[in-house]
Design a protein around this motif. Structure first.
Motif, PDB file in Angstrom:
ATOM      1  N   GLY A 117       0.822  -1.208   0.000  1.00 48.10           N
ATOM      2  CA  GLY A 117       0.000   0.000   0.000  1.00 48.10           C
ATOM      3  C   GLY A 117       0.850   1.249   0.000  1.00 48.10           C
ATOM      4  O   GLY A 117       0.551   2.223  -0.698  1.00 48.10           O
ATOM      5  N   ILE A 121       1.141   4.486  -2.602  1.00 48.50           N
ATOM      6  CA  ILE A 121       1.024   5.884  -2.194  1.00 48.50           C
ATOM      7  C   ILE A 121       2.280   6.663  -2.579  1.00 48.50           C
ATOM      8  O   ILE A 121       2.199   7.791  -3.080  1.00 48.50           O
ATOM      9  N   THR A 145       1.905   7.463   5.865  1.00 47.39           N
ATOM     10  CA  THR A 145       1.567   8.435   4.824  1.00 47.39           C
ATOM     11  C   THR A 145       1.906   9.845   5.297  1.00 47.39           C
ATOM     12  O   THR A 145       2.464  10.652   4.542  1.00 47.39           O
ATOM     13  N   GLU A 191      -8.127  10.519   3.127  1.00 49.29           N
ATOM     14  CA  GLU A 191      -8.254   9.175   3.707  1.00 49.29           C
ATOM     15  C   GLU A 191      -9.598   9.136   4.420  1.00 49.29           C
ATOM     16  O   GLU A 191      -9.851   9.927   5.334  1.00 49.29           O
ATOM     17  N   ASP A 225      -7.474   7.361   0.000  1.00 49.88           N
ATOM     18  CA  ASP A 225      -7.216   6.032   0.539  1.00 49.88           C
ATOM     19  C   ASP A 225      -8.564   5.438   0.944  1.00 49.88           C
ATOM     20  O   ASP A 225      -9.203   5.898   1.892  1.00 49.88           O
ATOM     21  N   THR A 227      -9.118   2.211   1.821  1.00 57.74           N
ATOM     22  CA  THR A 227      -8.847   0.889   2.377  1.00 57.74           C
ATOM     23  C   THR A 227      -9.889   0.435   3.389  1.00 57.74           C
ATOM     24  O   THR A 227     -10.303  -0.728   3.393  1.00 57.74           O
ATOM     25  N   VAL A 245      -7.198   4.664  -3.731  1.00 56.57           N
ATOM     26  CA  VAL A 245      -5.973   3.975  -3.337  1.00 56.57           C
ATOM     27  C   VAL A 245      -6.302   2.900  -2.301  1.00 56.57           C
ATOM     28  O   VAL A 245      -7.128   3.123  -1.409  1.00 56.57           O
ATOM     29  N   TYR A 246      -5.622   1.764  -2.405  1.00 54.27           N
ATOM     30  CA  TYR A 246      -5.881   0.646  -1.497  1.00 54.27           C
ATOM     31  C   TYR A 246      -4.595   0.038  -0.956  1.00 54.27           C
ATOM     32  O   TYR A 246      -3.619  -0.117  -1.686  1.00 54.27           O
ATOM     33  N   SER A 247      -4.641  -0.314   0.328  1.00 63.00           N
ATOM     34  CA  SER A 247      -3.736  -1.339   0.809  1.00 63.00           C
ATOM     35  C   SER A 247      -4.459  -2.656   0.541  1.00 63.00           C
ATOM     36  O   SER A 247      -5.395  -3.017   1.255  1.00 63.00           O
TER      37      SER A 247
END
Length: 436
Positions: A117, A121, A145, A191, A225, A227, A245-247
């Protein structure tokens, strides 16, 4: 020797995969159904029902002209990207199938897979941010982050301005204006829900503020993010974000046995990130991509069960005398700004929440040490229940004053509920609370 495809007459090792159906009659197929076969052609792999793991560093070109054409695409000399497989730092069958399927969940143009992840980023930030620029972001962010933006990019002259997760349109406008005073705003990074407080960001308000502040040719991308809730319970591209965005380590991987990251979104932006990823080599490996393909098949089932469990566990915890408060999206105060954002942005409350115990670090540690089913470990979104103390663990590097400002207090425990029996989990938490 390669076999000849009976229809095209092209050797199967050079033929592109057959297109996968996405619609039957007037019915558009769901992402859950498409996870079982989309993007994979069994005829290219000896009829294998599932994609094999392609453990190779390089791929053979049909002829020299094809090699040149593929490199023209991957280097950007010709638009459209690589037409075929080149080298495993750029692409590979497992990664391409994974990316095709990741994009489906948010109905995105395209997707990219990364080795973690944080590598996703970092690659995103390095693609768009230059020395002297300013990143406008919500707060809090995952500690790594925040460190990447404030400390590492800060060494190269990058500035940052943040606004609280639950900020109003006026507060977001003010943050963007302040950011423009510091430098070119090259990225707006969000996020939501925030880690570890579970506070939501109003993505629609951020998008409106961005559009009002910048001309068409200077708009910075909005990346988020996703996630904690994605891709099942939140789809921020629909609210105005450009990149999600993903972990993939978390819910998408879902078994606590791999580390990976992903980005889905608008094709033009994805192509820019892809070019940077090709150079620095942050793509995920074939084995990890294959494991993620396995996990995607049960993603909806796992997240649904975990979400149902979390609702039952939180219903028990909310009235416990040793609990100060719970940051669970299912308990938002009716009429509050957070409840309004939730209704507009989310389809479920998730299975990760913040639990504030009465007391401080000592009480949080006693609770964590007394758990028997839930595991004392960082991360989230796995099949097993996990619990940790963010202030002392994942967010230890965040300055104390900022932790206080963001409500990351010593008595905070972050819990990610898994797929165990909900009543067993309640018994575990009830027992652990006797130690507080």
């Amino acid at each position: 020797m390669p076999t000849e495809d009976e229809i095209s007459g092209v050797p199967t090792q050079h033929r592109r995969p057959r297109p996968s159906p996405t619609q039957i009659g007037n019915r558009k197929l769901t992402a859950q159904s498409l996870m079982l076969g989309y993007g994979f052609d069994p005829e290219l792999s000896e009829g294998s029902l599932k994609p094999p793991i392609f453990l190779t560093s390089t791929f053979v070109f049909e002829n020299a002209a094809a090699g040149k054409r593929f490199f023209e695409g991957v280097t950007g000399k010709r638009p459209g990207g690589a037409e075929g497989l080149i080298y495993s730092r750029f692409n590979g069958p497992n990664q391409e199938i994974l990316e095709d399927r990741l994009a489906l969940w948010e109905d995105a143009d395209d997707a990219l897979a990364f080795s973690s992840g944080m590598s996703a980023i970092a690659t995103l930030l390095m693609t768009f941010v230059r020395p002297g620029d300013c990143v406008v972001h919500s707060g809090p962010l995952y500690a790594a982050t925040e460190t990447l933006i404030a400390k590492i990019l800060g060494q190269f002259g990058v500035h940052w301005v943040d606004f609280p997760s639950g900020a109003t349109r006026e507060e977001i406008d003010a943050a963007i204006a302040k950011g423009r005073e510091k430098g070119r705003v090259s990225l707006i990074y969000l996020e939501s829900p925030a880690n570890p407080t579970n506070m939501l960001v109003d993505v629609e308000a951020v998008s409106a503020a961005r559009d009002a502040a910048f001309g068409a040719d200077e708009k910075p991308p909005i990346a988020i993010d996703n996630t904690f809730l994605g891709p099942l319970w939140a789809k921020p591209l629909a609210q105005g974000a450009d990149l999600s965005v993903y972990s993939l380590t978390k819910y998408v991987g879902g078994h606590s046995d791999l580390v990976a990251g992903g980005i889905v979104g608008e094709k033009g932006l994805i192509n820019q990130i892809r070019s940077f990823r090709n150079t620095i080599g942050t793509i995920c490996d074939p084995n990890t991509a294959w494991m993620l393909l396995r996990s995607l098949e049960t993603l909806e089932l796992r997240m649904t069960r975990a979400g149902e469990n979390a609702a039952k566990v939180c219903d028990f915890l909310r009235s416990h005398p040793k609990v100060e408060k719970i940051g669970y999206l299912g308990f938002l105060e009716e009429g509050s700004r957070q409840a309004d954002i939730y209704k507009r942005h989310c389809t479920g409350a998730g299975s990760t929440f913040s639990l504030y115990l009465k007391g401080g670090e000592a009480e949080a540690f006693r609770f964590l040490d007394a758990l028997q089913i839930a595991n004392l470990a960082v991360s989230l979104g796995g099949t097993e229940t996990l619990a940790s103390a963010p202030a002392a663990m994942t967010h230890l590097s965040v300055p104390d004053e900022r932790k206080k400002q963001l409500d990351i207090t010593p008595n905070l425990v972050r819990i990610s509920i898994g797929v165990e029996d909900a009543d067993d989990l309640i018994a575990d938490f009830a027992n652990a609370l006797t130690a507080v």
